[in-house]
Design a protein around this motif. Sequence first.
Motif, short mmCIF file in Angstrom:
data_model
loop_
_atom_site.label_atom_id
_atom_site.label_comp_id
_atom_site.label_asym_id
_atom_site.label_seq_id
_atom_site.Cartn_x
_atom_site.Cartn_y
_atom_site.Cartn_z
N CYS A 186 69.49 31.32 25.95
CA CYS A 186 69.52 31.33 27.39
C CYS A 186 70.38 29.80 27.67
O CYS A 186 70.13 28.95 27.07
N TRP A 187 71.60 30.07 28.51
CA TRP A 187 72.79 29.16 28.45
C TRP A 187 73.45 28.79 27.29
O TRP A 187 74.15 27.87 27.15
N LEU A 222 70.92 42.29 24.13
CA LEU A 222 71.22 41.22 23.30
C LEU A 222 70.10 40.57 22.75
O LEU A 222 70.41 40.04 21.47
N THR A 223 69.15 40.35 23.18
CA THR A 223 68.12 39.47 22.61
C THR A 223 66.58 39.93 23.08
O THR A 223 66.23 40.46 23.87
N SER A 224 65.64 39.58 22.10
CA SER A 224 64.27 40.00 22.50
C SER A 224 63.60 38.81 23.09
O SER A 224 62.47 38.94 23.44
N GLN A 225 64.32 37.89 23.52
CA GLN A 225 63.67 36.87 24.09
C GLN A 225 63.09 36.92 25.40
O GLN A 225 63.59 37.79 26.25
N GLY A 226 61.86 36.26 25.50
CA GLY A 226 60.98 36.55 26.69
C GLY A 226 61.33 35.53 27.83
O GLY A 226 62.09 34.53 27.81
N HIS A 227 60.97 35.80 29.13
CA HIS A 227 61.42 34.94 30.17
C HIS A 227 60.84 33.50 29.78
O HIS A 227 61.48 32.77 30.45
N ASP A 228 59.56 33.43 29.50
CA ASP A 228 58.97 32.34 29.13
C ASP A 228 59.99 31.06 28.25
O ASP A 228 59.39 30.19 28.22
N LYS A 229 60.58 31.67 27.49
CA LYS A 229 61.86 30.83 26.62
C LYS A 229 62.98 30.30 27.51
O LYS A 229 63.45 29.33 26.87
N PRO A 232 62.72 26.20 28.36
CA PRO A 232 62.86 25.22 27.25
C PRO A 232 64.28 25.52 26.74
O PRO A 232 65.03 24.47 26.19
N ASP A 233 65.16 26.59 26.85
CA ASP A 233 66.13 26.76 26.39
C ASP A 233 67.31 25.91 27.25
O ASP A 233 68.25 25.34 26.85
N GLN A 234 67.01 25.85 28.53
CA GLN A 234 67.73 25.49 29.47
C GLN A 234 67.69 23.71 29.46
O GLN A 234 68.55 23.13 29.45
#
Length: 318
Positions: A186-187, A222-229, A232-234
């Motif tokens: 994310c970002w 594009l990714t299996s990343q969940g909303h909760d990540k 911290p990515d930002q």
Amino acid sequence: MNWKYKKCPKVTVIIPVYNAARFITDTVQSAFNQTYPYINYIFVDDNSTDDSLKLLENLVNTSHKETYIIKNDKNLGSALSRNKAIRIADGEFLCFCDSDDLMEPYMIESLLNAAIENDADIVTAPYQEFKDADKDTVKLVPISDSDSFYDLNRIPIDTLHFSLWNKIFRRELISQLIDETPRINCWDDLAISARAFITAKRKCTINSPVYLYRKCQSKTSLTSQGHDKRLPDQITCARFINQWFINHKLDEKYAPFLNFLKFTAKIKYLRGKKRNFEKWKSTFPESNIGIMKYHNIPVQYRLMFMSVAKMPTFMCQI
């Protein structure tokens, strides 16, 4: 087609793919139907669990295009998948596409024309946004002020400015930026674009919308990343960019951008059921000083944020 320039640089189109079976056929066909002839394609299957890879291989095998498919053994996310493709790309210019979006037939030609005419390292175009499979919902996202488009101190933290997919980049510009970029999904676009805007010698925009962005309720291609990540990515992205600007002695010049970036990165601490006022106040506290100067945020929200910033933490929990 007769290409108008004697010099015909190769363009590499990079498309990461993850569980995009619903859309991949339309996306790949739009990429293959470009009017500019000197293109090769790199697809990165991010260990999809649906039929994405099978469909992709069928499209590639019948295309007669110069293509390459990278197959990840495990899910890495869009950023690392894209970076693997960048490292093997041989085009003088790079263009990116999400595996559920669409490219207008003239996208590469339009962006490359502008790059050559202006000797630009980056060219950005408006795009059109539509909801999932409903083409009747198409909405134009224009470039309103081309003169200030790349001025980090004056632009919002938004999709138009920092996405990679509505742009063309000189490959050598991007290649030098990806290795130090943190592992985030994310970002990740912002982490590259913000620095590219600074390091590029010449930049320009065009007025023609060349990209169709599919706005899905759950954009998982594009990714299996969940909303909760995302939060911290930002935060990671904001810390990385802030330190990069400090290291390059650009932090004072771009202080308005950096403070707004840090403030935007932590806003999710005040949203949802797991709001954390203490964490919001203690993360990038320096960004709270200029809240009323963040004109890209509606004034009523700025007033609310200002109140929270001045209020004792125990009162915020009430």
